[in-house]
Write a protein that holds these residues in place. Structure first.
Motif, PDB file in Angstrom:
ATOM      1  N   LYS A  44      29.014  38.379  47.249  1.00  0.00           N
ATOM      2  CA  LYS A  44      28.764  38.837  48.618  1.00  0.00           C
ATOM      3  C   LYS A  44      29.466  38.480  49.820  1.00  0.00           C
ATOM      4  CE  LYS A  44      24.894  41.290  46.047  1.00  0.00           C
ATOM      5  NZ  LYS A  44      25.550  40.815  44.907  1.00  0.00           N
ATOM      6  N   VAL A  45      30.511  38.069  49.827  1.00  0.00           N
ATOM      7  CA  VAL A  45      31.352  37.411  50.929  1.00  0.00           C
ATOM      8  C   VAL A  45      31.606  38.482  51.926  1.00  0.00           C
ATOM      9  CG1 VAL A  45      32.088  35.472  49.688  1.00  0.00           C
ATOM     10  CG2 VAL A  45      33.529  37.347  49.888  1.00  0.00           C
ATOM     11  N   GLU A  46      31.710  38.044  53.235  1.00  0.00           N
ATOM     12  CA  GLU A  46      32.266  39.020  54.170  1.00  0.00           C
ATOM     13  C   GLU A  46      33.742  38.736  54.713  1.00  0.00           C
ATOM     14  OE1 GLU A  46      30.882  37.718  58.391  1.00  0.00           O
ATOM     15  OE2 GLU A  46      29.510  36.534  57.386  1.00  0.00           O
ATOM     16  N   ARG A  47      34.329  37.717  54.061  1.00  0.00           N
ATOM     17  CA  ARG A  47      35.816  37.202  54.312  1.00  0.00           C
ATOM     18  C   ARG A  47      36.183  37.009  52.980  1.00  0.00           C
ATOM     19  NH1 ARG A  47      35.716  33.452  59.592  1.00  0.00           N
ATOM     20  NH2 ARG A  47      36.727  31.834  58.002  1.00  0.00           N
ATOM     21  N   ILE A  48      37.469  37.056  52.841  1.00  0.00           N
ATOM     22  CA  ILE A  48      38.189  36.832  51.611  1.00  0.00           C
ATOM     23  C   ILE A  48      39.510  36.021  52.002  1.00  0.00           C
ATOM     24  CG2 ILE A  48      39.855  37.405  49.639  1.00  0.00           C
ATOM     25  CD1 ILE A  48      37.012  38.223  48.897  1.00  0.00           C
ATOM     26  N   GLY A  49      39.470  34.454  51.414  1.00  0.00           N
ATOM     27  CA  GLY A  49      40.663  33.603  51.466  1.00  0.00           C
ATOM     28  C   GLY A  49      41.825  34.076  50.720  1.00  0.00           C
ATOM     29  N   HIS A  50      43.119  34.576  51.523  1.00  0.00           N
ATOM     30  CA  HIS A  50      44.278  34.963  50.944  1.00  0.00           C
ATOM     31  C   HIS A  50      43.804  36.540  50.619  1.00  0.00           C
ATOM     32  CE1 HIS A  50      46.241  31.346  50.619  1.00  0.00           C
ATOM     33  NE2 HIS A  50      45.119  30.789  49.969  1.00  0.00           N
ATOM     34  N   GLY A  51      43.514  36.785  49.559  1.00  0.00           N
ATOM     35  CA  GLY A  51      43.255  38.457  49.314  1.00  0.00           C
ATOM     36  C   GLY A  51      44.121  39.303  49.128  1.00  0.00           C
ATOM     37  N   VAL A  52      45.639  38.596  49.393  1.00  0.00           N
ATOM     38  CA  VAL A  52      46.557  39.519  49.429  1.00  0.00           C
ATOM     39  C   VAL A  52      47.221  40.499  48.334  1.00  0.00           C
ATOM     40  CG1 VAL A  52      47.861  38.414  51.412  1.00  0.00           C
ATOM     41  CG2 VAL A  52      48.025  37.456  49.021  1.00  0.00           C
ATOM     42  N   ARG A  53      46.607  39.963  47.120  1.00  0.00           N
ATOM     43  CA  ARG A  53      46.893  40.588  45.791  1.00  0.00           C
ATOM     44  C   ARG A  53      46.144  41.962  45.616  1.00  0.00           C
ATOM     45  NH1 ARG A  53      48.033  37.385  40.941  1.00  0.00           N
ATOM     46  NH2 ARG A  53      48.816  39.417  40.180  1.00  0.00           N
ATOM     47  N   ALA A  54      45.184  42.001  46.657  1.00  0.00           N
ATOM     48  CA  ALA A  54      44.484  43.553  46.757  1.00  0.00           C
ATOM     49  C   ALA A  54      45.446  44.743  46.747  1.00  0.00           C
ATOM     50  CB  ALA A  54      43.613  43.497  47.676  1.00  0.00           C
ATOM     51  N   ILE A  55      46.700  44.403  47.339  1.00  0.00           N
ATOM     52  CA  ILE A  55      47.605  45.324  47.619  1.00  0.00           C
ATOM     53  C   ILE A  55      47.917  45.921  45.991  1.00  0.00           C
ATOM     54  CG2 ILE A  55      49.771  43.963  47.339  1.00  0.00           C
ATOM     55  CD1 ILE A  55      49.161  46.718  50.051  1.00  0.00           C
ATOM     56  N   GLU A  56      47.836  45.389  45.180  1.00  0.00           N
ATOM     57  CA  GLU A  56      48.037  46.134  43.785  1.00  0.00           C
ATOM     58  C   GLU A  56      47.087  47.098  43.161  1.00  0.00           C
ATOM     59  OE1 GLU A  56      48.542  42.364  41.331  1.00  0.00           O
ATOM     60  OE2 GLU A  56      49.658  41.542  42.911  1.00  0.00           O
ATOM     61  N   ASP A  57      45.973  47.202  44.166  1.00  0.00           N
ATOM     62  CA  ASP A  57      45.165  48.303  43.875  1.00  0.00           C
ATOM     63  C   ASP A  57      44.629  48.940  45.080  1.00  0.00           C
ATOM     64  OD1 ASP A  57      42.689  49.801  43.300  1.00  0.00           O
ATOM     65  OD2 ASP A  57      41.853  47.940  42.023  1.00  0.00           O
ATOM     66  N   LEU A  58      45.075  50.170  45.435  1.00  0.00           N
ATOM     67  CA  LEU A  58      45.049  50.804  46.454  1.00  0.00           C
ATOM     68  C   LEU A  58      43.528  51.364  46.837  1.00  0.00           C
ATOM     69  CD1 LEU A  58      48.403  52.585  47.025  1.00  0.00           C
ATOM     70  CD2 LEU A  58      47.684  50.407  47.684  1.00  0.00           C
ATOM     71  N   ALA A  59      42.643  51.303  45.583  1.00  0.00           N
ATOM     72  CA  ALA A  59      41.289  51.928  45.948  1.00  0.00           C
ATOM     73  C   ALA A  59      40.632  50.472  46.416  1.00  0.00           C
ATOM     74  CB  ALA A  59      40.676  52.191  44.764  1.00  0.00           C
ATOM     75  N   LEU A  60      40.994  49.484  46.117  1.00  0.00           N
ATOM     76  CA  LEU A  60      40.308  48.051  46.414  1.00  0.00           C
ATOM     77  C   LEU A  60      40.961  47.992  47.795  1.00  0.00           C
ATOM     78  CD1 LEU A  60      39.050  45.264  46.272  1.00  0.00           C
ATOM     79  CD2 LEU A  60      40.930  44.558  45.285  1.00  0.00           C
ATOM     80  N   VAL A  61      42.008  48.204  48.367  1.00  0.00           N
ATOM     81  CA  VAL A  61      42.526  48.106  49.842  1.00  0.00           C
ATOM     82  C   VAL A  61      41.612  48.997  50.679  1.00  0.00           C
ATOM     83  CG1 VAL A  61      44.463  48.861  51.239  1.00  0.00           C
ATOM     84  CG2 VAL A  61      44.935  47.575  49.078  1.00  0.00           C
ATOM     85  N   ASP A  62      41.319  50.115  50.035  1.00  0.00           N
ATOM     86  CA  ASP A  62      40.729  51.181  50.867  1.00  0.00           C
ATOM     87  C   ASP A  62      38.953  50.697  51.150  1.00  0.00           C
ATOM     88  OD1 ASP A  62      42.665  52.794  51.031  1.00  0.00           O
ATOM     89  OD2 ASP A  62      42.198  54.101  49.748  1.00  0.00           O
ATOM     90  N   ARG A  63      38.798  50.265  50.039  1.00  0.00           N
ATOM     91  CA  ARG A  63      37.470  49.474  50.178  1.00  0.00           C
ATOM     92  C   ARG A  63      37.337  48.290  50.999  1.00  0.00           C
ATOM     93  NH1 ARG A  63      34.184  46.048  45.021  1.00  0.00           N
ATOM     94  NH2 ARG A  63      32.455  45.319  46.398  1.00  0.00           N
ATOM     95  N   LEU A  64      38.382  47.355  51.180  1.00  0.00           N
ATOM     96  CA  LEU A  64      38.385  46.415  52.063  1.00  0.00           C
ATOM     97  C   LEU A  64      38.261  46.831  53.523  1.00  0.00           C
ATOM     98  CD1 LEU A  64      41.179  44.159  50.534  1.00  0.00           C
ATOM     99  CD2 LEU A  64      38.692  43.749  50.524  1.00  0.00           C
ATOM    100  N   ALA A  65      39.146  47.957  53.643  1.00  0.00           N
ATOM    101  CA  ALA A  65      39.019  48.813  55.018  1.00  0.00           C
ATOM    102  C   ALA A  65      37.907  49.233  55.275  1.00  0.00           C
ATOM    103  CB  ALA A  65      40.200  49.867  55.157  1.00  0.00           C
ATOM    104  N   GLU A  66      37.114  50.203  54.388  1.00  0.00           N
ATOM    105  CA  GLU A  66      35.824  50.711  54.600  1.00  0.00           C
ATOM    106  C   GLU A  66      34.766  49.764  54.924  1.00  0.00           C
ATOM    107  OE1 GLU A  66      35.498  53.513  51.607  1.00  0.00           O
ATOM    108  OE2 GLU A  66      37.251  54.504  51.949  1.00  0.00           O
ATOM    109  N   ASP A  67      34.715  48.591  54.181  1.00  0.00           N
ATOM    110  CA  ASP A  67      33.535  47.789  54.443  1.00  0.00           C
ATOM    111  C   ASP A  67      33.818  46.540  55.483  1.00  0.00           C
ATOM    112  OD1 ASP A  67      32.420  49.224  52.270  1.00  0.00           O
ATOM    113  OD2 ASP A  67      32.793  47.594  50.714  1.00  0.00           O
ATOM    114  N   GLY A  68      35.113  46.806  55.945  1.00  0.00           N
ATOM    115  CA  GLY A  68      35.028  45.812  57.161  1.00  0.00           C
ATOM    116  C   GLY A  68      35.569  44.380  56.588  1.00  0.00           C
ATOM    117  N   ILE A  69      36.042  44.141  55.598  1.00  0.00           N
ATOM    118  CA  ILE A  69      36.123  42.807  54.729  1.00  0.00           C
ATOM    119  C   ILE A  69      37.372  42.192  55.639  1.00  0.00           C
ATOM    120  CG2 ILE A  69      36.761  41.362  52.924  1.00  0.00           C
ATOM    121  CD1 ILE A  69      33.729  42.744  52.840  1.00  0.00           C
TER     122      ILE A  69
END
Length: 331
Positions: free
Chosen positions: A210-235
């Protein structure tokens, strides 16, 4: 526009990993420790891959033995950062390396580091805050000892808690107890994920820690639903492009996903990770982003505002940094 003079915020910097090689060599000489094997002929750090990098990192850290050594390290690192326009920095510090996770010894190290940071702020105008970091490949039990040190010293200077190290070891949920302890002490939370682990590692860090920031996190780009979740949740992602390119996570700067993530509404920031290991500085990160993606003053200002909003410091400190940003033209 001089990119080196632009005021910058850095949220992802490993304190020992930022140690200038000359500083570590000097310390090794003082202590009669032979570290010749970890340097190239040109004096830079030598390593083959990420796992070897971790062992070279720990060898370099081995000469940092006392609170005084860490005070000198903070001074050397902040001088270097300030020279590249950094006005605010958050650094990862580990009680494992500072007194073996004993709370009493940790307090002494912390006092020395904070004193050095205060002096650097007075001299160079750079503000430093600490994020206590447990080391993933040391295991969950050691993490609990780090979390205890963090909880006991949470306050104006130690403002966050995180996890770093080998992403191939263990699962985020193994460390949930430590993160709960840190959260209860009022610390803000971040976790390394999505660098070596794929998108699932980012999901696991969000769901289990339950973190509010992710160190790196760049490979989220391989899952666009996750990218949208990051954007919506303001991570917020603490992106370290130079580190990713040097270590081969991405082959070239123009293939790095920072721009795509940003275009999809994800909050991205820019940091150096372990700058001398990756032959980078905050100025170089900015220069490469300008070259690869055509970023200009307005883009860099937006990145700084994102970092300011995500910073783990109090509102008074944020106001002080905001003024430094506003004093600089960004059109």
């Amino acid at each position: 526009m001089s990119l080196s003079e632009l005021p910058k915020l850095e949220l992802h910097l490993h304190l020992e990993g930022a140690a200038p090689p000359a500083f570590i060599r000097g310390l090794a000489k003082e202590k009669s420790v032979d570290l010749s094997g970890i340097f190239r002929e040109d004096g830079s750090y030598a390593y083959r891959d990420f796992v070897h990098f971790l062992s070279v990192y720990e060898a370099a850290t081995s000469v940092l033995k006392s609170p005084e050594d860490y005070a000198r390290l903070v001074t050397a690192v902040l001088e270097e950062s300030a020279a590249h326009g950094v006005v605010y920095c958050e650094t990862f510090v580990s009680p494992d390396f500072c007194g073996g996770s004993d709370v009493g010894a940790w307090r002494e190290y912390l006092h020395a580091m904070q004193d050095a940071a205060d002096r650097a702020e007075a001299q160079h105008g750079i503000i430093l805050r600490g994020i206590v970091t447990c080391i993933r490949h040391f295991g969950p039990e050691k993490a609990k000892a780090s979390a205890r040190c963090a909880a006991e010293t949470a306050g104006d200077w130690i403002t966050g808690f995180g996890i770093a190290g080998d992403e191939g070891q263990g699962k985020p949920r193994d460390f949930a107890y430590s993160f709960d302890m840190a959260r209860e002490a009022g610390l803000r939370l971040t976790a390394h994920a999505g660098e070596w682990g794929g998108p699932q590692s980012v999901k696991d860090a969000l769901d289990d820690l339950k973190v509010e920031r992710i160190g790196h996190g760049v490979r989220a780009i391989e899952d666009l639903a996750l990218v949208d979740r990051l954007a919506e949740d303001g991570i917020t992602l603490e992106v370290c492009p130079g580190s990713n390119v040097t270590l081969g996570v991405y082959p070239k700067w123009d293939q790095h996903p920072i721009q795509k993530l940003r275009e999809r509404g994800v909050k991205v920031t820019v940091s150096t990770d372990d700058p001398p290991f990756f032959h980078t500085t905050m100025t170089r990160e900015y220069e490469e982003l300008e070259r690869a993606f055509g970023w200009g003053a307005a883009d860099f200002h937006e990145i700084s505002q994102t970092a300011l909003a995500a910073a783990f410091c109090d509102e008074d400190t944020k106001a002080k940094i905001a003024k430094r940003l506003e004093d600089h033209p960004h059109e």
